[in-house]
Design a protein around this motif. Structure first.
Motif, mmCIF file in Angstrom:
data_model
loop_
_atom_site.group_PDB
_atom_site.id
_atom_site.type_symbol
_atom_site.label_atom_id
_atom_site.label_comp_id
_atom_site.label_asym_id
_atom_site.label_seq_id
_atom_site.Cartn_x
_atom_site.Cartn_y
_atom_site.Cartn_z
ATOM 1 N N GLY A 43 0.823 -1.199 0.000
ATOM 2 C CA GLY A 43 0.000 0.000 0.000
ATOM 3 C C GLY A 43 0.854 1.244 0.000
ATOM 4 N N ALA A 44 0.171 2.398 0.002
ATOM 5 C CA ALA A 44 0.879 3.670 -0.021
ATOM 6 C C ALA A 44 1.572 3.923 1.311
ATOM 7 C CB ALA A 44 -0.112 4.794 -0.309
ATOM 8 N N SER A 45 2.613 4.748 1.269
ATOM 9 C CA SER A 45 3.311 5.156 2.482
ATOM 10 C C SER A 45 2.590 6.364 3.074
ATOM 11 C CB SER A 45 4.762 5.512 2.168
ATOM 12 O OG SER A 45 5.450 4.391 1.665
ATOM 13 N N ASN A 46 2.312 6.308 4.361
ATOM 14 C CA ASN A 46 1.596 7.379 5.038
ATOM 15 C C ASN A 46 2.546 8.202 5.887
ATOM 16 O OD1 ASN A 46 -1.362 6.735 4.471
ATOM 17 N ND2 ASN A 46 -0.541 4.765 5.133
ATOM 18 N N VAL A 47 2.590 9.494 5.628
ATOM 19 C CA VAL A 47 3.463 10.393 6.365
ATOM 20 C C VAL A 47 2.609 11.323 7.210
ATOM 21 C CG1 VAL A 47 5.155 12.244 6.163
ATOM 22 C CG2 VAL A 47 5.252 10.297 4.604
ATOM 23 N N LEU A 48 2.874 11.355 8.498
ATOM 24 C CA LEU A 48 2.153 12.246 9.398
ATOM 25 C C LEU A 48 2.942 13.535 9.570
ATOM 26 C CD1 LEU A 48 -0.174 12.822 11.353
ATOM 27 C CD2 LEU A 48 1.153 11.688 13.141
ATOM 28 N N VAL A 49 2.330 14.654 9.219
ATOM 29 C CA VAL A 49 2.922 15.974 9.410
ATOM 30 C C VAL A 49 2.109 16.675 10.487
ATOM 31 C CG1 VAL A 49 3.507 18.166 8.318
ATOM 32 C CG2 VAL A 49 3.632 16.053 6.998
ATOM 33 N N ASP A 50 2.704 16.858 11.668
ATOM 34 C CA ASP A 50 1.984 17.480 12.772
ATOM 35 C C ASP A 50 2.925 18.346 13.590
ATOM 36 O OD1 ASP A 50 3.512 15.606 14.095
ATOM 37 O OD2 ASP A 50 1.816 14.561 15.033
ATOM 38 N N ASP A 71 3.508 7.564 -4.426
ATOM 39 C CA ASP A 71 2.903 6.545 -3.570
ATOM 40 C C ASP A 71 2.888 6.973 -2.110
ATOM 41 O OD1 ASP A 71 5.609 6.449 -3.215
ATOM 42 O OD2 ASP A 71 5.735 4.253 -3.126
ATOM 43 N N VAL A 72 2.989 8.286 -1.851
ATOM 44 C CA VAL A 72 2.984 8.815 -0.490
ATOM 45 C C VAL A 72 1.700 9.593 -0.252
ATOM 46 C CG1 VAL A 72 4.060 10.483 1.075
ATOM 47 C CG2 VAL A 72 5.484 8.887 -0.224
ATOM 48 N N VAL A 73 1.107 9.370 0.907
ATOM 49 C CA VAL A 73 -0.039 10.158 1.353
ATOM 50 C C VAL A 73 0.398 10.942 2.582
ATOM 51 C CG1 VAL A 73 -2.407 10.119 2.187
ATOM 52 C CG2 VAL A 73 -1.668 8.442 0.491
ATOM 53 N N ALA A 74 0.338 12.256 2.495
ATOM 54 C CA ALA A 74 0.713 13.106 3.623
ATOM 55 C C ALA A 74 -0.537 13.446 4.419
ATOM 56 C CB ALA A 74 1.390 14.378 3.133
ATOM 57 N N ARG A 118 -7.569 17.692 10.402
ATOM 58 C CA ARG A 118 -6.521 17.207 9.509
ATOM 59 C C ARG A 118 -7.063 17.016 8.095
ATOM 60 N NH1 ARG A 118 -3.832 12.263 11.573
ATOM 61 N NH2 ARG A 118 -4.298 13.186 13.588
ATOM 62 N N PHE A 119 -6.143 16.915 7.155
ATOM 63 C CA PHE A 119 -6.493 16.580 5.793
ATOM 64 C C PHE A 119 -5.352 15.772 5.210
ATOM 65 C CE2 PHE A 119 -4.407 20.708 5.716
ATOM 66 C CZ PHE A 119 -3.553 20.652 4.625
ATOM 67 N N VAL A 120 -5.587 15.186 4.048
ATOM 68 C CA VAL A 120 -4.543 14.392 3.406
ATOM 69 C C VAL A 120 -4.265 14.948 2.024
ATOM 70 C CG1 VAL A 120 -5.240 12.312 4.662
ATOM 71 C CG2 VAL A 120 -6.061 12.668 2.331
ATOM 72 N N ILE A 121 -3.021 14.769 1.573
ATOM 73 C CA ILE A 121 -2.605 15.187 0.239
ATOM 74 C C ILE A 121 -1.890 14.019 -0.416
ATOM 75 C CG2 ILE A 121 -1.279 16.854 -1.121
ATOM 76 C CD1 ILE A 121 -1.193 18.667 1.297
ATOM 77 N N THR A 122 -2.218 13.760 -1.678
ATOM 78 C CA THR A 122 -1.495 12.743 -2.429
ATOM 79 C C THR A 122 -1.476 13.131 -3.902
ATOM 80 O OG1 THR A 122 -1.369 10.382 -2.981
ATOM 81 C CG2 THR A 122 -3.557 11.323 -2.776
ATOM 82 N N ALA A 123 -0.426 12.734 -4.605
ATOM 83 C CA ALA A 123 -0.326 13.012 -6.033
ATOM 84 C C ALA A 123 -1.073 11.985 -6.868
ATOM 85 C CB ALA A 123 1.144 13.062 -6.456
ATOM 86 N N ASP A 124 -1.517 10.889 -6.252
ATOM 87 C CA ASP A 124 -2.191 9.821 -6.992
ATOM 88 C C ASP A 124 -3.449 9.408 -6.243
ATOM 89 O OD1 ASP A 124 -3.025 7.653 -8.411
ATOM 90 O OD2 ASP A 124 -1.106 6.598 -8.390
ATOM 91 N N VAL A 184 -2.438 17.845 -7.165
ATOM 92 C CA VAL A 184 -2.473 16.927 -6.038
ATOM 93 C C VAL A 184 -3.921 16.800 -5.575
ATOM 94 C CG1 VAL A 184 -0.132 17.437 -5.299
ATOM 95 C CG2 VAL A 184 -2.024 18.736 -4.323
ATOM 96 N N LEU A 185 -4.217 15.692 -4.936
ATOM 97 C CA LEU A 185 -5.553 15.466 -4.405
ATOM 98 C C LEU A 185 -5.542 15.728 -2.912
ATOM 99 C CD1 LEU A 185 -8.458 14.476 -4.992
ATOM 100 C CD2 LEU A 185 -7.692 12.203 -4.316
ATOM 101 N N CYS A 186 -6.451 16.570 -2.470
ATOM 102 C CA CYS A 186 -6.624 16.840 -1.040
ATOM 103 C C CYS A 186 -7.962 16.254 -0.620
ATOM 104 C CB CYS A 186 -6.603 18.344 -0.779
ATOM 105 S SG CYS A 186 -6.974 18.813 0.921
#
Length: 323
Positions: A43-50, A71-74, A118-124, A184-186
């Motif tokens: 699966g995608a790699s999940n990065v937590l930015v906090d 393949d990263v979801v922030a 929170r929200f998420v951002i991904t290029a895919d 990017v998709l938010c």
């Protein structure tokens, strides 16, 4: 520049947990501590930015989310987060997250309204597993869709949660850095609730109710009927301009109107039974994106005027009109 981006990317890997998004969902993601090893799963790699991610930086150092990694979801948790120390980056360029996301933050469906902060951002978009192929195709056409679900069942069908429904908003956002554009998709989740209250207004001999409790199109229609009214019919540009002005004074988010093609796809009729003599569809609308968009609404493209078709099951504000 590249060396600095690489160094910051290594810092960003500290709170990295590579797990399946299906397990963590949009409501949050787990994070490995500074001394923990990343967990590698499919699966995608999940990065937590906090705020804790930023607190680990040295003075003057910045955090960067590299959008080249498709393949990263922030997951951006903004409670206490200093946005000015977080960059979005791709290629050899980068820019402060607060700057490049400013158009999104000022949108009627801003992530700053997210109920869990929170929200998420991904290029895919394929990195978000609850999006079907039809959803992704609809996103390509619409640039924004909404899906409703319960807290334990992320599905497209609305489920009442103590008279409230979770609605996840998916946006494409065009990020411009050094004259390079990256889409990017938010995604973020808001909560919409019932307890409808309506504001009565009169225009050209007709009464109108602007109701701010958010209901499905059919429930909104029933509420109007209980008052001896129908969902609003817009007969000309002057009436639409008046309705738009009053509606937007309450909320710049979406409002149901009476136009629909529930009985016959592509044949739109007004709830009140009036002939359709005037329309103001936005460019390329109605398009039935993803299938099942049978009800019309205002303000999808706020502040630009124009109507849009949406799934009738979505919970939106609505406008009633007397005969």
């Amino acid at each position: 520049m590249l060396e600095r981006l690489a160094r910051i990317s290594r810092l960003l890997a500290l709170p990295l947990t590579a797990v399946s998004l299906a397990a963590v969902g949009l409501a949050g993601c787990t994070a490995a501590g500074p001394g923990d090893a990343a967990i590698e799963e499919e699966g995608a790699s999940n990065v937590l930015v906090d705020a804790r991610s930023v607190a680990r930086l040295a003075p003057g150092e910045r955090l960067a989310v590299d959008l080249r990694a498709r393949d990263v979801v922030a997951h951006v948790a903004f409670d206490g987060l200093d946005f000015s120390r977080v960059d979005l980056a791709f290629g050899e360029g980068k820019a402060p997250l607060s700057e490049v996301m400013a158009p999104l933050f000022s949108h009627p469906y801003s992530p700053l309204e997210a109920h869990d902060g929170r929200f998420v951002i991904t290029a895919d978009p394929a990195n978000i597993p609850e999006l079907t192929a039809d959803d992704i195709a609809a996103l390509e056409a619409e640039r924004m869709i909404a899906r409703e679900h319960g807290s334990r069942a992320p599905a497209a069908q609305p489920q009442s949660i103590n008279d409230c429904v979770e609605q996840t908003i998916y946006f494409y956002v065009d990020i411009v850095i050094n004259d390079t554009v990256q889409s990017v998709l938010c995604a973020h989740t808001i909560v919409v609730c019932g307890s409808t209250t309506c504001d009565m207004q009169t225009h050209n001999g007709h009464d109108y109710l602007f109701c701010d409790g958010q209901e499905s199109w059919t429930d909104a229609r029933a509420t109007c009927a209980s008052q001896g009214m129908s969902l609003v019919t817009l007969d000309d540009a002057e009436e639409e301009a008046w309705v738009n002005r009053l509606a937007s004074a309450h909320s710049t988010q979406k409002w149901w109107i009476g136009l629909n093609d529930r009985a016959s796809e592509g044949t739109f009729v007004w709830d009140g039974g009036d002939a359709v003599s005037y329309t103001n569809w936005y460019a390329d609308e109605p398009n039935d994106a993803g299938g099942g968009e049978d009800c019309a609404q205002l303000n999808r493209f706020y502040p630009e005027p124009g109507w849009n078709d949406e799934p009738c099951s979505l919970h939106l504000r609505f406008i009633c009109e007397s005969d």
